[in-house]
Design a protein around this motif. Structure first.
Motif, PDB file in Angstrom:
ATOM      1  N   ARG A  88     -74.480 -14.261  26.903  1.00 38.65           N
ATOM      2  CA  ARG A  88     -73.299 -14.680  26.156  1.00 38.65           C
ATOM      3  C   ARG A  88     -73.721 -15.568  25.004  1.00 38.65           C
ATOM      4  O   ARG A  88     -74.529 -16.469  25.152  1.00 38.65           O
ATOM      5  CB  ARG A  88     -72.347 -15.442  27.090  1.00 38.65           C
ATOM      6  N   TRP A  89     -73.130 -15.329  23.826  1.00 35.62           N
ATOM      7  CA  TRP A  89     -73.529 -16.065  22.638  1.00 35.62           C
ATOM      8  C   TRP A  89     -73.187 -17.541  22.792  1.00 35.62           C
ATOM      9  O   TRP A  89     -72.116 -17.914  23.269  1.00 35.62           O
ATOM     10  CB  TRP A  89     -72.832 -15.503  21.409  1.00 35.62           C
ATOM     11  N   MET A  90     -74.123 -18.394  22.369  1.00 33.56           N
ATOM     12  CA  MET A  90     -73.927 -19.826  22.403  1.00 33.56           C
ATOM     13  C   MET A  90     -74.094 -20.392  20.999  1.00 33.56           C
ATOM     14  O   MET A  90     -74.860 -19.856  20.192  1.00 33.56           O
ATOM     15  CB  MET A  90     -74.965 -20.482  23.329  1.00 33.56           C
ATOM     16  N   LYS A  91     -73.391 -21.452  20.707  1.00 34.20           N
ATOM     17  CA  LYS A  91     -73.531 -22.096  19.401  1.00 34.20           C
ATOM     18  C   LYS A  91     -74.965 -22.587  19.205  1.00 34.20           C
ATOM     19  O   LYS A  91     -75.605 -23.027  20.155  1.00 34.20           O
ATOM     20  CB  LYS A  91     -72.565 -23.276  19.279  1.00 34.20           C
ATOM     21  N   PRO A  92     -75.473 -22.545  17.977  1.00 32.44           N
ATOM     22  CA  PRO A  92     -76.815 -23.083  17.722  1.00 32.44           C
ATOM     23  C   PRO A  92     -76.834 -24.588  17.968  1.00 32.44           C
ATOM     24  O   PRO A  92     -75.854 -25.291  17.716  1.00 32.44           O
ATOM     25  CB  PRO A  92     -77.058 -22.754  16.246  1.00 32.44           C
ATOM     26  N   GLN A  93     -77.948 -25.067  18.466  1.00 31.61           N
ATOM     27  CA  GLN A  93     -78.071 -26.479  18.807  1.00 31.61           C
ATOM     28  C   GLN A  93     -78.865 -27.228  17.734  1.00 31.61           C
ATOM     29  O   GLN A  93     -79.897 -26.752  17.264  1.00 31.61           O
ATOM     30  CB  GLN A  93     -78.764 -26.647  20.159  1.00 31.61           C
ATOM     31  N   VAL A  94     -78.346 -28.376  17.335  1.00 32.49           N
ATOM     32  CA  VAL A  94     -79.043 -29.250  16.390  1.00 32.49           C
ATOM     33  C   VAL A  94     -78.988 -30.667  16.941  1.00 32.49           C
ATOM     34  O   VAL A  94     -78.142 -30.998  17.777  1.00 32.49           O
ATOM     35  CB  VAL A  94     -78.408 -29.202  14.983  1.00 32.49           C
ATOM     36  N   ARG A  95     -79.894 -31.501  16.456  1.00 28.01           N
ATOM     37  CA  ARG A  95     -79.944 -32.876  16.962  1.00 28.01           C
ATOM     38  C   ARG A  95     -78.802 -33.725  16.428  1.00 28.01           C
ATOM     39  O   ARG A  95     -78.433 -34.731  17.031  1.00 28.01           O
ATOM     40  CB  ARG A  95     -81.288 -33.503  16.589  1.00 28.01           C
TER      41      ARG A  95
ATOM     42  N   HIS B 230     -61.571 -17.116  19.505  1.00 21.67           N
ATOM     43  CA  HIS B 230     -62.275 -16.155  18.665  1.00 21.67           C
ATOM     44  C   HIS B 230     -62.492 -14.856  19.420  1.00 21.67           C
ATOM     45  O   HIS B 230     -62.974 -14.866  20.551  1.00 21.67           O
ATOM     46  CB  HIS B 230     -63.650 -16.706  18.249  1.00 21.67           C
ATOM     47  N   ASP B 231     -62.136 -13.736  18.787  1.00 27.82           N
ATOM     48  CA  ASP B 231     -62.417 -12.429  19.384  1.00 27.82           C
ATOM     49  C   ASP B 231     -63.891 -12.073  19.243  1.00 27.82           C
ATOM     50  O   ASP B 231     -64.458 -11.399  20.093  1.00 27.82           O
ATOM     51  CB  ASP B 231     -61.570 -11.336  18.716  1.00 27.82           C
ATOM     52  N   ASN B 232     -64.504 -12.510  18.155  1.00 29.93           N
ATOM     53  CA  ASN B 232     -65.912 -12.204  17.894  1.00 29.93           C
ATOM     54  C   ASN B 232     -66.593 -13.493  17.439  1.00 29.93           C
ATOM     55  O   ASN B 232     -66.779 -13.711  16.243  1.00 29.93           O
ATOM     56  CB  ASN B 232     -66.018 -11.112  16.824  1.00 29.93           C
ATOM     57  N   PRO B 233     -66.956 -14.345  18.370  1.00 26.71           N
ATOM     58  CA  PRO B 233     -67.386 -15.700  18.003  1.00 26.71           C
ATOM     59  C   PRO B 233     -68.607 -15.755  17.095  1.00 26.71           C
ATOM     60  O   PRO B 233     -68.635 -16.548  16.149  1.00 26.71           O
ATOM     61  CB  PRO B 233     -67.659 -16.373  19.346  1.00 26.71           C
ATOM     62  N   CYS B 234     -69.632 -14.939  17.350  1.00 24.47           N
ATOM     63  CA  CYS B 234     -70.835 -15.036  16.518  1.00 24.47           C
ATOM     64  C   CYS B 234     -70.553 -14.613  15.090  1.00 24.47           C
ATOM     65  O   CYS B 234     -71.124 -15.163  14.143  1.00 24.47           O
ATOM     66  CB  CYS B 234     -71.980 -14.211  17.116  1.00 24.47           C
ATOM     67  N   LEU B 235     -69.656 -13.641  14.895  1.00 24.50           N
ATOM     68  CA  LEU B 235     -69.334 -13.178  13.541  1.00 24.50           C
ATOM     69  C   LEU B 235     -68.510 -14.220  12.794  1.00 24.50           C
ATOM     70  O   LEU B 235     -68.795 -14.530  11.633  1.00 24.50           O
ATOM     71  CB  LEU B 235     -68.590 -11.847  13.601  1.00 24.50           C
ATOM     72  N   VAL B 236     -67.501 -14.763  13.442  1.00 31.54           N
ATOM     73  CA  VAL B 236     -66.672 -15.786  12.797  1.00 31.54           C
ATOM     74  C   VAL B 236     -67.522 -17.011  12.467  1.00 31.54           C
ATOM     75  O   VAL B 236     -67.442 -17.566  11.361  1.00 31.54           O
ATOM     76  CB  VAL B 236     -65.490 -16.173  13.706  1.00 31.54           C
ATOM     77  N   TYR B 237     -68.336 -17.430  13.413  1.00 32.11           N
ATOM     78  CA  TYR B 237     -69.199 -18.601  13.189  1.00 32.11           C
ATOM     79  C   TYR B 237     -70.147 -18.349  12.018  1.00 32.11           C
ATOM     80  O   TYR B 237     -70.318 -19.207  11.140  1.00 32.11           O
ATOM     81  CB  TYR B 237     -69.999 -18.895  14.457  1.00 32.11           C
ATOM     82  N   SER B 238     -70.778 -17.189  11.997  1.00 30.81           N
ATOM     83  CA  SER B 238     -71.746 -16.886  10.945  1.00 30.81           C
ATOM     84  C   SER B 238     -71.072 -16.800   9.580  1.00 30.81           C
ATOM     85  O   SER B 238     -71.629 -17.265   8.579  1.00 30.81           O
ATOM     86  CB  SER B 238     -72.469 -15.569  11.265  1.00 30.81           C
ATOM     87  N   CYS B 239     -69.885 -16.216   9.541  1.00 27.67           N
ATOM     88  CA  CYS B 239     -69.139 -16.149   8.273  1.00 27.67           C
ATOM     89  C   CYS B 239     -68.828 -17.549   7.765  1.00 27.67           C
ATOM     90  O   CYS B 239     -69.000 -17.848   6.574  1.00 27.67           O
ATOM     91  CB  CYS B 239     -67.850 -15.370   8.464  1.00 27.67           C
ATOM     92  N   ALA B 240     -68.348 -18.393   8.667  1.00 28.39           N
ATOM     93  CA  ALA B 240     -67.998 -19.757   8.271  1.00 28.39           C
ATOM     94  C   ALA B 240     -69.238 -20.531   7.837  1.00 28.39           C
ATOM     95  O   ALA B 240     -69.203 -21.288   6.857  1.00 28.39           O
ATOM     96  CB  ALA B 240     -67.296 -20.470   9.425  1.00 28.39           C
TER      97      ALA B 240
ATOM     98  N   SER C   8     -79.441 -19.959  12.404  1.00 29.15           N
ATOM     99  CA  SER C   8     -78.341 -20.202  13.337  1.00 29.15           C
ATOM    100  C   SER C   8     -78.542 -19.518  14.686  1.00 29.15           C
ATOM    101  O   SER C   8     -77.602 -19.445  15.477  1.00 29.15           O
ATOM    102  CB  SER C   8     -77.019 -19.691  12.726  1.00 29.15           C
ATOM    103  N   ASP C   9     -79.747 -19.025  14.965  1.00 29.33           N
ATOM    104  CA  ASP C   9     -79.906 -18.227  16.180  1.00 29.33           C
ATOM    105  C   ASP C   9     -81.387 -18.009  16.480  1.00 29.33           C
ATOM    106  O   ASP C   9     -82.259 -18.655  15.889  1.00 29.33           O
ATOM    107  CB  ASP C   9     -79.190 -16.886  16.012  1.00 29.33           C
ATOM    108  N   ASP C  10     -81.653 -17.050  17.363  1.00 28.73           N
ATOM    109  CA  ASP C  10     -83.005 -16.654  17.746  1.00 28.73           C
ATOM    110  C   ASP C  10     -83.785 -16.218  16.506  1.00 28.73           C
ATOM    111  O   ASP C  10     -83.354 -15.319  15.782  1.00 28.73           O
ATOM    112  CB  ASP C  10     -82.900 -15.487  18.737  1.00 28.73           C
ATOM    113  N   PRO C  11     -84.931 -16.820  16.215  1.00 29.56           N
ATOM    114  CA  PRO C  11     -85.686 -16.471  15.005  1.00 29.56           C
ATOM    115  C   PRO C  11     -86.229 -15.051  14.996  1.00 29.56           C
ATOM    116  O   PRO C  11     -86.591 -14.531  13.936  1.00 29.56           O
ATOM    117  CB  PRO C  11     -86.833 -17.495  14.994  1.00 29.56           C
ATOM    118  N   ASP C  12     -86.256 -14.391  16.155  1.00 31.85           N
ATOM    119  CA  ASP C  12     -86.818 -13.042  16.239  1.00 31.85           C
ATOM    120  C   ASP C  12     -85.759 -11.951  16.298  1.00 31.85           C
ATOM    121  O   ASP C  12     -86.034 -10.831  16.743  1.00 31.85           O
ATOM    122  CB  ASP C  12     -87.719 -12.934  17.477  1.00 31.85           C
ATOM    123  N   LEU C  13     -84.553 -12.238  15.851  1.00 32.46           N
ATOM    124  CA  LEU C  13     -83.478 -11.253  15.965  1.00 32.46           C
ATOM    125  C   LEU C  13     -83.770  -9.961  15.202  1.00 32.46           C
ATOM    126  O   LEU C  13     -83.360  -8.882  15.632  1.00 32.46           O
ATOM    127  CB  LEU C  13     -82.161 -11.861  15.467  1.00 32.46           C
TER     128      LEU C  13
END
Length: 221
Positions: free
Chosen positions: A81-88, A159-169, A206-211
């Motif tokens: 399941r997609w999770m928000k990117p983590q920052v300090r 959000h119906d498509n959280p990773c897409l909405v997040y990435s767009c924003a 915003s995600d896995d560097p190897d996508l």
């Protein structure tokens, strides 16, 4: 038609890629994916025409040809399941949170009412003149601040498509901060999976560097 080891270049409203042995077609007008299984090798690599596939891609969808991607390890990607990117950075100013919320609502509304084609056109029209294109230490801090602001308000909205909405924003916020960002959508098959992320300087921020190794990119804007 001349058959070569290529993939299809599509009209502006259609995007096509291949993942392992499958072709994946994204119709931006319909917000619809089509997976054509087990035809990538025969249709592209071994130059064996398939009348039904040719009619769909070259006829109905009006495609031409593009270099194909290749992926050799279909089991390497863990479906989670997609999770928000983590920052300090954990705290954002009220103004940053309000700006992030406006961007999130704007992108969600645009996707719900105009779909991916509206999104693509919106970002194609974005002003990128003067935007930073390299991730310097100063740019990296600005990126993380925008991610922190989005994280602080993201769970307040359905959000119906959280990773897409997040990435767009996130892309919208980075462009507004004069940081050149690219929204990327990648796909896999069996089971079908689509995922969106943001890159700056050809680096996933915003995600896995190897996508790009784990999916086939079907849309960049």
């Amino acid at each position: 038609m001349q058959w070569t080891d290529v993939m299809l270049i599509t009209p502006d409203t259609l995007k096509i890629t291949c993942f392992n042995k499958d072709l994946v077609v994204l119709d931006l007008l319909k917000d619809e994916y089509t997976v054509l299984e087990n035809i990538a090798d025969s249709f592209l690599t071994f130059q064996i025409p398939n009348p039904d596939v040719e009619a769909f891609l070259n006829g109905e969808k009006n495609c031409r040809y593009l270099q194909a991607d290749s992926h050799n390890d279909p089991e390497s990607f863990l479906e989670v399941r997609w999770m928000k990117p983590q920052v300090r950075i954990k705290h954002s100013s009220a103004l940053a949170r309000i700006s992030a919320l406006r961007a999130m609502l704007y992108c969600r509304h645009g996707l719900n009412h105009g779909g991916l084609i509206a999104l693509k056109r919106q970002f194609c029209e974005s002003q990128t003149i003067g935007c930073a294109t390299k991730i310097t230490p100063e740019v990296d801090i600005r990126i993380k601040k925008e991610i922190a602001a989005l994280n602080s308000i993201f769970d307040l909205i359905d959000h119906d498509n959280p990773c897409l909405v997040y990435s767009c924003a996130l892309k919208q916020r980075l462009i507004s901060r004069k940081i050149g960002a690219t929204l990327v959508i990648g796909v896999r098959t069996r089971p079908f999976y689509s995922h969106a992320w943001v890159e700056v300087d050809s680096t996933v921020v915003s995600d896995d560097p190897d996508l790009r190794k784990k999916t086939s990119v079907i849309l960049e804007c």
